[in-house]
Motif scaffolding. Structure first.
Motif, PDB file in Angstrom:
ATOM      1  N   GLY A 145       0.819  -1.198   0.000  1.00  0.00           N
ATOM      2  CA  GLY A 145       0.000   0.000   0.000  1.00  0.00           C
ATOM      3  C   GLY A 145       0.849   1.242   0.000  1.00  0.00           C
ATOM      4  O   GLY A 145       2.071   1.186  -0.075  1.00  0.00           O
ATOM      5  N   PRO A 146       0.204   2.405   0.092  1.00  0.00           N
ATOM      6  CA  PRO A 146       0.940   3.670   0.081  1.00  0.00           C
ATOM      7  C   PRO A 146       1.940   3.723   1.240  1.00  0.00           C
ATOM      8  O   PRO A 146       1.587   3.440   2.390  1.00  0.00           O
ATOM      9  CB  PRO A 146      -0.155   4.726   0.254  1.00  0.00           C
ATOM     10  N   ALA A 147       3.164   4.124   0.952  1.00  0.00           N
ATOM     11  CA  ALA A 147       4.208   4.160   1.976  1.00  0.00           C
ATOM     12  C   ALA A 147       3.849   5.087   3.132  1.00  0.00           C
ATOM     13  O   ALA A 147       4.160   4.791   4.287  1.00  0.00           O
ATOM     14  CB  ALA A 147       5.537   4.578   1.349  1.00  0.00           C
ATOM     15  N   TYR A 148       3.167   6.196   2.843  1.00  0.00           N
ATOM     16  CA  TYR A 148       2.836   7.137   3.915  1.00  0.00           C
ATOM     17  C   TYR A 148       1.758   6.593   4.855  1.00  0.00           C
ATOM     18  O   TYR A 148       1.529   7.149   5.922  1.00  0.00           O
ATOM     19  CB  TYR A 148       2.446   8.513   3.364  1.00  0.00           C
ATOM     20  N   LEU A 149       1.105   5.479   4.475  1.00  0.00           N
ATOM     21  CA  LEU A 149       0.116   4.852   5.362  1.00  0.00           C
ATOM     22  C   LEU A 149       0.688   3.618   6.064  1.00  0.00           C
ATOM     23  O   LEU A 149      -0.043   2.861   6.694  1.00  0.00           O
ATOM     24  CB  LEU A 149      -1.139   4.476   4.578  1.00  0.00           C
ATOM     25  N   ASP A 150       1.991   3.443   5.969  1.00  0.00           N
ATOM     26  CA  ASP A 150       2.639   2.312   6.627  1.00  0.00           C
ATOM     27  C   ASP A 150       2.327   2.340   8.125  1.00  0.00           C
ATOM     28  O   ASP A 150       2.458   3.365   8.783  1.00  0.00           O
ATOM     29  CB  ASP A 150       4.150   2.373   6.404  1.00  0.00           C
ATOM     30  N   GLY A 151       1.873   1.224   8.646  1.00  0.00           N
ATOM     31  CA  GLY A 151       1.485   1.136  10.049  1.00  0.00           C
ATOM     32  C   GLY A 151       0.013   1.430  10.293  1.00  0.00           C
ATOM     33  O   GLY A 151      -0.487   1.222  11.387  1.00  0.00           O
ATOM     34  N   TRP A 152      -0.687   1.932   9.261  1.00  0.00           N
ATOM     35  CA  TRP A 152      -2.104   2.268   9.380  1.00  0.00           C
ATOM     36  C   TRP A 152      -2.997   1.363   8.554  1.00  0.00           C
ATOM     37  O   TRP A 152      -4.223   1.445   8.652  1.00  0.00           O
ATOM     38  CB  TRP A 152      -2.364   3.708   8.932  1.00  0.00           C
ATOM     39  N   VAL A 153      -2.431   0.550   7.683  1.00  0.00           N
ATOM     40  CA  VAL A 153      -3.236  -0.292   6.802  1.00  0.00           C
ATOM     41  C   VAL A 153      -2.831  -1.754   6.913  1.00  0.00           C
ATOM     42  O   VAL A 153      -1.687  -2.077   7.207  1.00  0.00           O
ATOM     43  CB  VAL A 153      -3.144   0.157   5.321  1.00  0.00           C
ATOM     44  N   VAL A 154      -3.807  -2.613   6.654  1.00  0.00           N
ATOM     45  CA  VAL A 154      -3.590  -4.051   6.628  1.00  0.00           C
ATOM     46  C   VAL A 154      -4.023  -4.539   5.244  1.00  0.00           C
ATOM     47  O   VAL A 154      -5.178  -4.333   4.854  1.00  0.00           O
ATOM     48  CB  VAL A 154      -4.436  -4.756   7.720  1.00  0.00           C
ATOM     49  N   PRO A 155      -3.117  -5.142   4.469  1.00  0.00           N
ATOM     50  CA  PRO A 155      -3.496  -5.635   3.140  1.00  0.00           C
ATOM     51  C   PRO A 155      -4.604  -6.681   3.235  1.00  0.00           C
ATOM     52  O   PRO A 155      -4.664  -7.457   4.183  1.00  0.00           O
ATOM     53  CB  PRO A 155      -2.209  -6.267   2.611  1.00  0.00           C
ATOM     54  N   GLU A 156      -5.510  -6.674   2.245  1.00  0.00           N
ATOM     55  CA  GLU A 156      -6.570  -7.666   2.161  1.00  0.00           C
ATOM     56  C   GLU A 156      -6.550  -8.311   0.783  1.00  0.00           C
ATOM     57  O   GLU A 156      -6.450  -7.615  -0.222  1.00  0.00           O
ATOM     58  CB  GLU A 156      -7.937  -7.019   2.399  1.00  0.00           C
ATOM     59  N   HIS A 157      -6.659  -9.610   0.731  1.00  0.00           N
ATOM     60  CA  HIS A 157      -6.733 -10.398  -0.495  1.00  0.00           C
ATOM     61  C   HIS A 157      -5.583 -10.128  -1.471  1.00  0.00           C
ATOM     62  O   HIS A 157      -5.824  -9.873  -2.649  1.00  0.00           O
ATOM     63  CB  HIS A 157      -8.079 -10.195  -1.198  1.00  0.00           C
ATOM     64  N   PRO A 158      -4.334 -10.195  -1.010  1.00  0.00           N
ATOM     65  CA  PRO A 158      -3.215  -9.919  -1.917  1.00  0.00           C
ATOM     66  C   PRO A 158      -3.142 -10.897  -3.094  1.00  0.00           C
ATOM     67  O   PRO A 158      -2.612 -10.557  -4.144  1.00  0.00           O
ATOM     68  CB  PRO A 158      -1.981 -10.035  -1.026  1.00  0.00           C
ATOM     69  N   GLU A 159      -3.727 -12.069  -2.954  1.00  0.00           N
ATOM     70  CA  GLU A 159      -3.717 -13.035  -4.053  1.00  0.00           C
ATOM     71  C   GLU A 159      -4.509 -12.539  -5.259  1.00  0.00           C
ATOM     72  O   GLU A 159      -4.295 -12.993  -6.381  1.00  0.00           O
ATOM     73  CB  GLU A 159      -4.259 -14.396  -3.585  1.00  0.00           C
ATOM     74  N   ALA A 160      -5.398 -11.580  -5.054  1.00  0.00           N
ATOM     75  CA  ALA A 160      -6.226 -11.055  -6.143  1.00  0.00           C
ATOM     76  C   ALA A 160      -5.656  -9.767  -6.742  1.00  0.00           C
ATOM     77  O   ALA A 160      -6.207  -9.250  -7.700  1.00  0.00           O
ATOM     78  CB  ALA A 160      -7.645 -10.806  -5.645  1.00  0.00           C
ATOM     79  N   TRP A 161      -4.556  -9.262  -6.201  1.00  0.00           N
ATOM     80  CA  TRP A 161      -3.995  -8.003  -6.687  1.00  0.00           C
ATOM     81  C   TRP A 161      -3.480  -8.147  -8.103  1.00  0.00           C
ATOM     82  O   TRP A 161      -2.929  -9.175  -8.492  1.00  0.00           O
ATOM     83  CB  TRP A 161      -2.849  -7.544  -5.812  1.00  0.00           C
ATOM     84  N   ILE A 162      -3.676  -7.089  -8.873  1.00  0.00           N
ATOM     85  CA  ILE A 162      -3.065  -6.986 -10.188  1.00  0.00           C
ATOM     86  C   ILE A 162      -2.237  -5.706 -10.185  1.00  0.00           C
ATOM     87  O   ILE A 162      -2.322  -4.913  -9.253  1.00  0.00           O
ATOM     88  CB  ILE A 162      -4.125  -6.957 -11.319  1.00  0.00           C
ATOM     89  N   GLU A 163      -1.442  -5.486 -11.209  1.00  0.00           N
ATOM     90  CA  GLU A 163      -0.602  -4.296 -11.256  1.00  0.00           C
ATOM     91  C   GLU A 163      -1.451  -3.033 -11.070  1.00  0.00           C
ATOM     92  O   GLU A 163      -2.529  -2.913 -11.637  1.00  0.00           O
ATOM     93  CB  GLU A 163       0.124  -4.229 -12.596  1.00  0.00           C
ATOM     94  N   GLN A 164      -0.951  -2.093 -10.281  1.00  0.00           N
ATOM     95  CA  GLN A 164      -1.603  -0.817  -9.999  1.00  0.00           C
ATOM     96  C   GLN A 164      -2.885  -0.956  -9.187  1.00  0.00           C
ATOM     97  O   GLN A 164      -3.721  -0.060  -9.179  1.00  0.00           O
ATOM     98  CB  GLN A 164      -1.893  -0.034 -11.284  1.00  0.00           C
ATOM     99  N   GLU A 165      -3.088  -2.087  -8.522  1.00  0.00           N
ATOM    100  CA  GLU A 165      -4.271  -2.253  -7.688  1.00  0.00           C
ATOM    101  C   GLU A 165      -3.844  -2.740  -6.321  1.00  0.00           C
ATOM    102  O   GLU A 165      -2.973  -3.590  -6.195  1.00  0.00           O
ATOM    103  CB  GLU A 165      -5.222  -3.264  -8.325  1.00  0.00           C
ATOM    104  N   TRP A 166      -4.470  -2.197  -5.312  1.00  0.00           N
ATOM    105  CA  TRP A 166      -4.176  -2.595  -3.941  1.00  0.00           C
ATOM    106  C   TRP A 166      -5.474  -2.518  -3.153  1.00  0.00           C
ATOM    107  O   TRP A 166      -6.247  -1.580  -3.288  1.00  0.00           O
ATOM    108  CB  TRP A 166      -3.145  -1.646  -3.333  1.00  0.00           C
TER     109      TRP A 166
END
Length: 110
Positions: free
Chosen positions: A10-31
């Protein structure tokens, strides 16, 4: 390396504030992810500065957009997007005054 998925956190400036969800479904430019406060809460009120146009938050004549999530339990605030610091214009084109950066009021509830 072919076939290896790059894990975008995710965005670097939100590091520590976000939890990735469903990374197996990510495509380029999508988070996809979930916002989480430092105290573990996941319910927020969203406030913004800008002009609402067709459910999108746009710049005003005075300054760019600002979007803040406020923890519904304890009022802790997280800057989701600040047009004076994030995005193309802030990086390459524009310089903003202290007033444009710090005095964008009123914040409206989204």
């Amino acid at each position: 390396m072919a076939g290896t998925q790059h894990l975008n956190l995710g965005p670097a400036y939100l590091d520590g504030w976000v939890v990735p969800e469903h990374p197996e479904a990510w495509i380029e430019q999508e988070w996809t992810g979930k916002l989480r406060s430092q105290t573990g809460h996941t319910k927020f009120h969203i406030f913004y500065y800008g002009e609402l146009m067709d459910e999108l938050i746009a710049v005003t004549e005075f300054a760019p957009q600002l979007v803040i999530a406020e923890n519904a339990v304890n009022g802790e605030q997280i800057v989701i997007f600040d047009g004076t610091r994030h995005g193309y214009d802030a990086l390459l084109c524009e310089t903003y005054t202290e007033e444009q950066q710090n005095h964008r009021t009123p914040l409206m509830r989204f």
